[in-house]
Design a protein around this motif. Structure first.
Motif, PDB file in Angstrom:
ATOM      1  N   GLU A  23       9.791  14.007 -22.425  1.00 47.06           N
ATOM      2  CA  GLU A  23       9.784  13.218 -24.708  1.00 47.06           C
ATOM      3  C   GLU A  23       9.486  12.161 -24.748  1.00 47.06           C
ATOM      4  O   GLU A  23       9.070  11.311 -25.188  1.00 47.06           O
ATOM      5  N   ARG A  32       5.189   7.302 -31.682  1.00 51.89           N
ATOM      6  CA  ARG A  32       5.890   8.363 -31.973  1.00 51.89           C
ATOM      7  C   ARG A  32       5.881   9.283 -31.229  1.00 51.89           C
ATOM      8  O   ARG A  32       5.125   9.155 -30.186  1.00 51.89           O
ATOM      9  N   SER A  35       9.997  13.734 -29.110  1.00 55.05           N
ATOM     10  CA  SER A  35      10.984  13.653 -29.832  1.00 55.05           C
ATOM     11  C   SER A  35      11.605  13.699 -31.400  1.00 55.05           C
ATOM     12  O   SER A  35      12.119  13.950 -32.127  1.00 55.05           O
ATOM     13  N   ASP A  36      10.783  12.465 -31.687  1.00 55.22           N
ATOM     14  CA  ASP A  36      10.825  12.766 -33.132  1.00 55.22           C
ATOM     15  C   ASP A  36      10.654  13.465 -33.690  1.00 55.22           C
ATOM     16  O   ASP A  36      10.788  13.880 -34.801  1.00 55.22           O
ATOM     17  N   ARG A  38      10.924  16.964 -32.877  1.00 53.78           N
ATOM     18  CA  ARG A  38      11.590  17.464 -32.840  1.00 53.78           C
ATOM     19  C   ARG A  38      13.019  16.828 -33.714  1.00 53.78           C
ATOM     20  O   ARG A  38      13.173  18.020 -34.273  1.00 53.78           O
ATOM     21  N   ARG A  39      13.305  16.026 -33.408  1.00 51.68           N
ATOM     22  CA  ARG A  39      14.432  15.957 -34.947  1.00 51.68           C
ATOM     23  C   ARG A  39      13.970  15.518 -36.594  1.00 51.68           C
ATOM     24  O   ARG A  39      14.641  16.190 -36.806  1.00 51.68           O
ATOM     25  N   ASP A  40      12.379  15.124 -36.312  1.00 47.41           N
ATOM     26  CA  ASP A  40      12.523  15.347 -38.366  1.00 47.41           C
ATOM     27  C   ASP A  40      11.394  16.029 -38.133  1.00 47.41           C
ATOM     28  O   ASP A  40      10.765  15.878 -39.408  1.00 47.41           O
ATOM     29  N   THR A  59       5.822  24.874 -30.528  1.00 42.93           N
ATOM     30  CA  THR A  59       7.358  24.704 -31.212  1.00 42.93           C
ATOM     31  C   THR A  59       6.794  26.091 -32.956  1.00 42.93           C
ATOM     32  O   THR A  59       7.340  26.600 -33.665  1.00 42.93           O
TER      33      THR A  59
END
Length: 123
Positions: A23, A32, A35-36, A38-40, A59
């Motif tokens: 990440e 970016r 993990s960015d 995955r977060r938004d 994903t």
């Protein structure tokens, strides 16, 4: 001591463990990280698609298994796009019908295609 295979296997870590992707890796253009994403759920730029291709693909497969995403058509202004997609589908079906020597179906499809073409000419 230099490990000859470390560079080779760096590109495969997403394949072995898609949820534990490195990440800290950043996009060189926008900065970016995965993990960015995955977060938004958003990538920063077109380069992100190349940088995070493996884990993003994995994903998306988990979210949409065995489907092809073609996008959403706007309800008010999408009539032209809907008509174009229908036209392309009919052309493919016509080609398949001719190939299978199903001339009755081919004639019906040809008539539908001509109706769409006439409708477009009127517009």
């Amino acid at each position: 001591m230099y490990d000859l295979f470390s560079d080779l296997f760096d590109g495969f870590d997403w394949f072995m463990q898609p949820t534990t992707y490195k990440e800290e890796k950043k996009c060189p253009v926008c900065g970016r990280t995965y993990s960015d994403f995955r977060r938004d759920g958003k990538l920063g730029c077109s380069e992100c698609y190349k940088v995070f291709r493996g884990p993003v693909t994995e994903t998306l497969r988990q979210i949409h298994p065995s489907t092809v995403h073609v996008g959403k058509i706007p309800s008010k202004s999408g009539e032209e796009l809907k008509l174009k997609r229908k036209y392309e589908t009919l052309k493919q079906e016509l080609s398949a019908a001719v190939k299978n020597e199903d001339y009755e179906t081919a004639a019906k499809l040809h008539k539908q295609i001509r109706e769409i073409e006439n409708e477009v000419k009127k517009s």
